[in-house]
Design an enzyme around this catalytic site. Structure first.
Site, PDB file in Angstrom:
ATOM      1  N   CYS A   1      37.856  35.503  32.492  1.00  0.00           N
ATOM      2  CA  CYS A   1      38.834  34.855  33.391  1.00  0.00           C
ATOM      3  C   CYS A   1      39.773  33.931  32.617  1.00  0.00           C
ATOM      4  CB  CYS A   1      38.121  34.065  34.493  1.00  0.00           C
ATOM      5  SG  CYS A   1      37.133  35.086  35.606  1.00  0.00           S
ATOM      6  N   ARG A   2      39.316  32.701  32.309  1.00  0.00           N
ATOM      7  CA  ARG A   2      40.233  31.698  31.768  1.00  0.00           C
ATOM      8  C   ARG A   2      40.740  32.014  30.364  1.00  0.00           C
ATOM      9  NH1 ARG A   2      36.082  26.962  32.727  1.00  0.00           N
ATOM     10  NH2 ARG A   2      34.769  28.763  32.228  1.00  0.00           N
ATOM     11  N   SER A   3      39.844  32.336  29.439  1.00  0.00           N
ATOM     12  CA  SER A   3      40.328  32.478  28.049  1.00  0.00           C
ATOM     13  C   SER A   3      41.173  33.736  27.823  1.00  0.00           C
ATOM     14  CB  SER A   3      39.195  32.347  27.031  1.00  0.00           C
ATOM     15  OG  SER A   3      38.235  33.351  27.172  1.00  0.00           O
TER      16      SER A   3
ATOM     17  N   CYS B   1      36.118  30.334  26.658  1.00  0.00           N
ATOM     18  CA  CYS B   1      35.546  29.916  27.944  1.00  0.00           C
ATOM     19  C   CYS B   1      34.100  30.399  27.992  1.00  0.00           C
ATOM     20  CB  CYS B   1      36.385  30.423  29.123  1.00  0.00           C
ATOM     21  SG  CYS B   1      36.473  32.216  29.283  1.00  0.00           S
TER      22      CYS B   1
ATOM     23  N   ASP C   1      36.680  26.622  36.508  1.00  0.00           N
ATOM     24  CA  ASP C   1      36.296  28.025  36.434  1.00  0.00           C
ATOM     25  C   ASP C   1      36.565  28.694  37.787  1.00  0.00           C
ATOM     26  OD1 ASP C   1      35.063  30.424  36.152  1.00  0.00           O
ATOM     27  OD2 ASP C   1      33.147  29.614  35.480  1.00  0.00           O
TER      28      ASP C   1
ATOM     29  N   ASN D   1      34.548  34.872  29.039  1.00  0.00           N
ATOM     30  CA  ASN D   1      35.655  35.578  28.369  1.00  0.00           C
ATOM     31  C   ASN D   1      36.228  36.711  29.238  1.00  0.00           C
ATOM     32  OD1 ASN D   1      36.218  37.456  25.256  1.00  0.00           O
ATOM     33  ND2 ASN D   1      37.511  35.950  26.221  1.00  0.00           N
TER      34      ASN D   1
HETATM   35  P1  4NP Z   1      35.313  32.510  32.535  1.00  0.00           P
HETATM   36  O1  4NP Z   1      34.668  32.681  33.995  1.00  0.00           O
HETATM   37  O2  4NP Z   1      34.333  31.641  31.755  1.00  0.00           O
HETATM   38  O3  4NP Z   1      36.598  31.809  32.814  1.00  0.00           O
HETATM   39  O4  4NP Z   1      35.459  33.893  31.972  1.00  0.00           O
HETATM   40  C1  4NP Z   1      33.358  33.153  34.235  1.00  0.00           C
HETATM   41  C2  4NP Z   1      33.106  34.498  34.175  1.00  0.00           C
HETATM   42  C3  4NP Z   1      31.823  34.960  34.459  1.00  0.00           C
HETATM   43  C4  4NP Z   1      30.834  34.068  34.801  1.00  0.00           C
HETATM   44  C5  4NP Z   1      31.105  32.715  34.844  1.00  0.00           C
HETATM   45  C6  4NP Z   1      32.369  32.253  34.547  1.00  0.00           C
HETATM   46  N1  4NP Z   1      29.544  34.546  35.126  1.00  0.00           N
HETATM   47  O5  4NP Z   1      28.688  33.732  35.504  1.00  0.00           O
HETATM   48  O6  4NP Z   1      29.288  35.762  35.035  1.00  0.00           O
END
Ligand code: 4NP
Length: 165
Positions: free
Chosen positions: A13-15, A8, A125, A11
């Site tokens: 939340c989703r992955s 993702c 997301d 790294n």
């Molecule tokens: P992920 O979510 O890609 O599912 O881990 C996010 C985590 C952090 C951010 C964006 C999406 N960020 O902008 O910090």
């Protein structure tokens, strides 16, 4: 050994949720010694961080403990992994920017395994969303992970002896 990498953006939340979920499904089938699972982010914002607390608590509510330190996706991952499973289009584009001329890794969208919402490409997301968005994210990932594992098992004819899920 089949090596699977979920990717993702951050790294956190989703992955890592997909990694924890998929590891549990693999363990439930007794396939730990045949399928290995990791996750990575295309961005470097959260390197070394544990998963987001909201994702950790969502996972815990479903009996899954997340244990991952954020790392950034790199070109070397194309040599290590058979499947690189991305959550959205920007992940896909960022991964494909690094693809070596010769690579056997399959880069695929997580939602290509979702049998409920055909035609929807992305796992949304939840980072700027509500706890309900985290819960929705979990359910999307669960459905996709189950179908993905089923496909791996069928494609390589793994003899799964345990079947409690
Ligand atoms: P992920 O979510 O890609 O599912 O881990 C996010 C985590 C952090 C951010 C964006 C999406 N960020 O902008 O910090």
């Amino acid at each position: 050994m089949i090596n699977v990498l979920f990717v993702c953006l951050g790294n956190i939340c989703r992955s890592p949720m997909a990694e924890g979920l998929f590891k549990k499904l693999v363990a439930d089938k007794g396939l730990n010694n045949q399928i290995s699972t990791d996750s990575a982010g295309t961005a470097s914002y959260h390197l070394g961080h544990q998963p987001d607390k909201r994702m950790v608590s969502t996972a815990a509510g479903h009996g899954i403990k997340l244990n991952h330190m954020a790392r950034q996706f790199s070109k070397a991952d194309f040599n290590e992994f058979d499947y690189i499973v991305v959550m959205d289009e920007s992940n896909y584009n960022n991964v494909m920017k690094l693809i070596p001329t010769k690579s056997n890794a399959k880069v695929i969208y997580m939602r290509s395994y979702d049998d409920y919402v055909l035609g929807v490409k992305e796992v949304p997301d939840p980072y700027y969303g509500t706890m309900e968005d985290f819960q929705t994210c979990y359910y999307i990932l669960e459905s996709c992970c189950r179908n993905f594992l089923k496909e791996i098992i069928e494609s390589i004819g793994i003899n799964n002896t345990s079947s409690n899920s």
